[in-house]
Design a protein around this motif. Structure first.
Motif, PDB file in Angstrom:
ATOM      1  N   GLU A  82     -14.202 -44.835 -46.022  1.00  0.00           N
ATOM      2  CA  GLU A  82     -14.543 -44.316 -47.182  1.00  0.00           C
ATOM      3  C   GLU A  82     -14.048 -45.656 -47.986  1.00  0.00           C
ATOM      4  O   GLU A  82     -13.986 -45.662 -49.387  1.00  0.00           O
ATOM      5  N   SER A  83     -13.133 -46.333 -48.019  1.00  0.00           N
ATOM      6  CA  SER A  83     -12.233 -47.253 -48.413  1.00  0.00           C
ATOM      7  C   SER A  83     -12.519 -48.640 -48.143  1.00  0.00           C
ATOM      8  O   SER A  83     -12.036 -49.389 -49.505  1.00  0.00           O
ATOM      9  N   ASP A  84     -13.383 -48.733 -47.108  1.00  0.00           N
ATOM     10  CA  ASP A  84     -14.584 -50.214 -47.182  1.00  0.00           C
ATOM     11  C   ASP A  84     -15.686 -50.090 -46.505  1.00  0.00           C
ATOM     12  O   ASP A  84     -16.160 -50.515 -45.910  1.00  0.00           O
ATOM     13  N   LYS A 131     -18.713 -51.245 -47.847  1.00  0.00           N
ATOM     14  CA  LYS A 131     -19.283 -52.132 -47.154  1.00  0.00           C
ATOM     15  C   LYS A 131     -19.050 -54.031 -46.559  1.00  0.00           C
ATOM     16  O   LYS A 131     -19.524 -54.426 -46.145  1.00  0.00           O
ATOM     17  N   GLY A 132     -17.350 -53.368 -45.967  1.00  0.00           N
ATOM     18  CA  GLY A 132     -17.245 -54.172 -44.831  1.00  0.00           C
ATOM     19  C   GLY A 132     -17.491 -53.968 -43.528  1.00  0.00           C
ATOM     20  O   GLY A 132     -18.466 -53.035 -43.341  1.00  0.00           O
ATOM     21  N   THR A 133     -17.444 -54.826 -42.631  1.00  0.00           N
ATOM     22  CA  THR A 133     -17.620 -54.761 -41.807  1.00  0.00           C
ATOM     23  C   THR A 133     -17.060 -53.611 -40.049  1.00  0.00           C
ATOM     24  O   THR A 133     -17.633 -53.266 -39.173  1.00  0.00           O
ATOM     25  N   ARG A 134     -16.031 -53.610 -40.959  1.00  0.00           N
ATOM     26  CA  ARG A 134     -15.371 -52.814 -39.735  1.00  0.00           C
ATOM     27  C   ARG A 134     -15.596 -51.243 -39.446  1.00  0.00           C
ATOM     28  O   ARG A 134     -15.288 -51.711 -37.855  1.00  0.00           O
ATOM     29  N   ALA A 135     -16.540 -50.850 -40.073  1.00  0.00           N
ATOM     30  CA  ALA A 135     -16.420 -49.151 -39.722  1.00  0.00           C
ATOM     31  C   ALA A 135     -17.675 -49.209 -39.021  1.00  0.00           C
ATOM     32  O   ALA A 135     -17.329 -49.077 -37.614  1.00  0.00           O
ATOM     33  N   ARG A 136     -18.560 -49.895 -39.683  1.00  0.00           N
ATOM     34  CA  ARG A 136     -19.834 -50.357 -38.785  1.00  0.00           C
ATOM     35  C   ARG A 136     -19.350 -50.747 -37.273  1.00  0.00           C
ATOM     36  O   ARG A 136     -19.946 -50.372 -35.622  1.00  0.00           O
ATOM     37  N   ASP A 137     -18.340 -51.872 -37.296  1.00  0.00           N
ATOM     38  CA  ASP A 137     -18.109 -51.898 -34.884  1.00  0.00           C
ATOM     39  C   ASP A 137     -17.409 -50.801 -34.840  1.00  0.00           C
ATOM     40  O   ASP A 137     -17.305 -50.830 -33.496  1.00  0.00           O
ATOM     41  N   VAL A 138     -16.850 -50.214 -35.492  1.00  0.00           N
ATOM     42  CA  VAL A 138     -15.897 -49.161 -34.637  1.00  0.00           C
ATOM     43  C   VAL A 138     -17.008 -47.666 -34.700  1.00  0.00           C
ATOM     44  O   VAL A 138     -17.189 -47.408 -33.149  1.00  0.00           O
ATOM     45  N   TRP A 139     -18.496 -47.648 -35.235  1.00  0.00           N
ATOM     46  CA  TRP A 139     -19.188 -46.966 -34.562  1.00  0.00           C
ATOM     47  C   TRP A 139     -19.976 -47.357 -33.865  1.00  0.00           C
ATOM     48  O   TRP A 139     -20.102 -46.209 -33.252  1.00  0.00           O
ATOM     49  N   LYS A 140     -20.482 -48.544 -32.979  1.00  0.00           N
ATOM     50  CA  LYS A 140     -21.143 -48.894 -32.216  1.00  0.00           C
ATOM     51  C   LYS A 140     -20.655 -48.430 -30.759  1.00  0.00           C
ATOM     52  O   LYS A 140     -21.261 -48.061 -29.927  1.00  0.00           O
ATOM     53  N   TRP A 155      -9.503 -35.555 -22.890  1.00  0.00           N
ATOM     54  CA  TRP A 155      -9.987 -34.690 -24.100  1.00  0.00           C
ATOM     55  C   TRP A 155     -10.272 -34.727 -25.061  1.00  0.00           C
ATOM     56  O   TRP A 155     -11.467 -34.535 -25.696  1.00  0.00           O
ATOM     57  N   CYS A 156      -8.687 -35.412 -25.761  1.00  0.00           N
ATOM     58  CA  CYS A 156      -9.085 -36.261 -27.027  1.00  0.00           C
ATOM     59  C   CYS A 156      -9.710 -37.415 -26.741  1.00  0.00           C
ATOM     60  O   CYS A 156      -9.438 -37.883 -28.683  1.00  0.00           O
ATOM     61  N   ALA A 157     -10.883 -38.030 -26.350  1.00  0.00           N
ATOM     62  CA  ALA A 157     -10.991 -39.034 -26.606  1.00  0.00           C
ATOM     63  C   ALA A 157     -11.848 -38.981 -28.047  1.00  0.00           C
ATOM     64  O   ALA A 157     -12.835 -37.969 -27.794  1.00  0.00           O
ATOM     65  N   GLY A 158     -11.686 -40.131 -28.769  1.00  0.00           N
ATOM     66  CA  GLY A 158     -12.573 -39.787 -29.782  1.00  0.00           C
ATOM     67  C   GLY A 158     -12.050 -39.769 -31.276  1.00  0.00           C
ATOM     68  O   GLY A 158     -12.431 -39.998 -32.314  1.00  0.00           O
ATOM     69  N   LEU A 159     -10.866 -38.806 -30.931  1.00  0.00           N
ATOM     70  CA  LEU A 159      -9.481 -38.589 -32.575  1.00  0.00           C
ATOM     71  C   LEU A 159      -9.679 -39.628 -33.639  1.00  0.00           C
ATOM     72  O   LEU A 159     -10.002 -39.543 -34.362  1.00  0.00           O
ATOM     73  N   THR A 160      -8.140 -40.251 -32.331  1.00  0.00           N
ATOM     74  CA  THR A 160      -8.043 -41.414 -33.534  1.00  0.00           C
ATOM     75  C   THR A 160      -8.921 -42.601 -33.650  1.00  0.00           C
ATOM     76  O   THR A 160      -9.441 -42.992 -35.323  1.00  0.00           O
ATOM     77  N   GLU A 161     -10.172 -42.366 -32.880  1.00  0.00           N
ATOM     78  CA  GLU A 161     -11.247 -43.913 -33.259  1.00  0.00           C
ATOM     79  C   GLU A 161     -12.355 -42.696 -34.287  1.00  0.00           C
ATOM     80  O   GLU A 161     -12.915 -44.028 -35.496  1.00  0.00           O
ATOM     81  N   SER A 162     -12.401 -41.660 -34.391  1.00  0.00           N
ATOM     82  CA  SER A 162     -13.510 -41.021 -35.394  1.00  0.00           C
ATOM     83  C   SER A 162     -12.703 -41.228 -36.725  1.00  0.00           C
ATOM     84  O   SER A 162     -12.959 -41.211 -37.819  1.00  0.00           O
ATOM     85  N   ALA A 163     -11.332 -40.863 -36.348  1.00  0.00           N
ATOM     86  CA  ALA A 163     -10.719 -40.953 -38.035  1.00  0.00           C
ATOM     87  C   ALA A 163     -10.712 -42.458 -38.619  1.00  0.00           C
ATOM     88  O   ALA A 163      -9.836 -42.700 -39.918  1.00  0.00           O
ATOM     89  N   LEU A 164     -10.322 -43.602 -37.840  1.00  0.00           N
ATOM     90  CA  LEU A 164     -10.157 -44.919 -38.293  1.00  0.00           C
ATOM     91  C   LEU A 164     -11.765 -45.000 -38.628  1.00  0.00           C
ATOM     92  O   LEU A 164     -11.473 -45.705 -39.936  1.00  0.00           O
ATOM     93  N   PHE A 165     -12.954 -44.555 -38.579  1.00  0.00           N
ATOM     94  CA  PHE A 165     -13.807 -44.570 -39.025  1.00  0.00           C
ATOM     95  C   PHE A 165     -14.068 -44.849 -40.333  1.00  0.00           C
ATOM     96  O   PHE A 165     -15.046 -44.948 -41.401  1.00  0.00           O
ATOM     97  N   LEU A 166     -13.828 -43.629 -40.398  1.00  0.00           N
ATOM     98  CA  LEU A 166     -13.798 -42.275 -41.078  1.00  0.00           C
ATOM     99  C   LEU A 166     -12.955 -42.903 -42.643  1.00  0.00           C
ATOM    100  O   LEU A 166     -13.329 -42.972 -43.773  1.00  0.00           O
ATOM    101  N   LEU A 167     -11.771 -43.513 -42.173  1.00  0.00           N
ATOM    102  CA  LEU A 167     -11.112 -44.079 -43.174  1.00  0.00           C
ATOM    103  C   LEU A 167     -11.567 -45.393 -43.640  1.00  0.00           C
ATOM    104  O   LEU A 167     -11.707 -45.632 -44.384  1.00  0.00           O
ATOM    105  N   LEU A 168     -12.373 -46.319 -42.443  1.00  0.00           N
ATOM    106  CA  LEU A 168     -12.320 -47.287 -43.512  1.00  0.00           C
ATOM    107  C   LEU A 168     -14.247 -47.267 -43.711  1.00  0.00           C
ATOM    108  O   LEU A 168     -14.175 -47.715 -44.991  1.00  0.00           O
TER     109      LEU A 168
END
Length: 309
Positions: free
Chosen positions: A245-247, A249-258, A230-243
């Motif tokens: 906010e911190s970058d 204009k980069g591509t990593r956040a959009r890759d995680v969002w997919k 049931w925890c699926a998405g917790l760490t991934e969404s935290a990484l998405f938010l980090l990327l």
């Protein structure tokens, strides 16, 4: 009874398929005998479904449990109700879960069932998510002492990994970081499968303290165990938010969002807690990325989340 205990142990180790097979064999052996034990086994099945993120399946099972109890005139079984409380915790149905947990903690305390008290008290830390961090914090020392005294490592770890969240809510980030590291060491010492909760906390705290590289390192450590629960998405969404906010204009956040977008909750039904928390982070991250239309499309879901209390 042995198979019920075995299924509970398999659930703890995230051996969900094996646990379901154990329950199936036990129900086959019982046939129509021992209706109360049948209900306990069904409750165990519901817990395993909830743990695996199948909230709809779990709700169907507990509806059957309640129907069987009503038809048979059976009184509530403490163990069965504790399992349902844990399932409500998994899906963040806190207005239902918290009153049940308070009542069950007191009943088990009067009955001298300290294991049951520890289970219920652990769930009561979720007061923090309802805007009551002070109440949650006041419960933790006594609940922790009890869990450690009786050797309930599951409840003890649940409390240890929640302590940092209470301090995050209070803005005490240095204390939160120390407690998250303590919870990580405790999980390693006792071989607790759910130890990913500690790395998630450490990453989130590093992010809040502006330690972007450390946060990235912690939050990039996704585990298969988390993805199967049931925890699926917790760490991934935290990484998405980090990327985001911190970058932005980069591509990593959009890759995680997919990938993250497939783990958001479905409207009009109960969902795993991980998906609801991922929703909050997704909306915030999309706003940072300037994806206004995508963020706006999630508004109906965010309104459902707010209405959950």
């Amino acid at each position: 009874l042995f198979r019920s205990t075995l299924a509970h142990d398999q659930h703890w180790r995230i051996e969900i398929e094996e646990g379901h097979r154990t329950v199936d064999r036990a129900l086959k052996v019982l046939g129509i005998a021992e209706p109360e034990l049948q209900i306990t086994l069904l409750s165990m099945r519901g817990l395993m479904m909830s743990t695996a993120g199948d909230t709809a399946g779990e709700e169907r099972v507990f509806a059957e449990v309640r129907a069987r109890k009503a038809a048979g005139g059976q009184v509530d079984n403490a163990f069965d109700e504790i399992l349902e409380i844990i399932c409500l915790h998994h899906s963040l149905q806190l207005p239902r879960m918290l009153p049940m947990a308070r009542k069950r903690a007191e009943a088990q305390r009067l009955a001298g069932d300290w294991w049951g008290v520890a289970d219920a008290e652990q769930c009561l830390t979720m007061e923090t998510c309802c805007g009551r961090p002070a109440e949650a914090k006041s419960r933790i020392p006594g609940a922790m002492a009890l869990a450690e005294k009786i050797g309930h490592h599951g409840a003890a770890y649940g409390l240890k990994v929640f302590c940092p969240l209470v301090n995050i809510a209070r803005g005490a980030l240095i204390d939160a970081e120390r407690e998250a590291e303590e919870s990580r060491r405790f999980a390693e010492m006792h071989n607790i499968p759910w130890g990913f909760g500690s790395t998630l906390c450490l990453g989130s705290i590093a992010f809040l303290r502006g330690k972007i590289a450390d946060a990235d390192r912690w939050l990039s450590k996704r585990t298969m165990i988390e993805e199967q629960t049931w925890c699926a998405g917790l760490t991934e969404s935290a990484l998405f938010l980090l990327l985001a906010e911190s970058d932005p204009k980069g591509t990593r956040a959009r890759d995680v969002w997919k990938e993250l977008r497939t783990k958001l909750p479905r409207g009009g039904q109960a969902n795993p807690g991980g998906s609801w928390i991922a929703l909050h982070r997704a909306v915030t991250g999309l706003a940072w990325l300037g994806c206004k239309e995508e963020a706006a499309a999630l508004r109906p879901l965010t309104e459902e989340l707010v209405s959950m209390g």
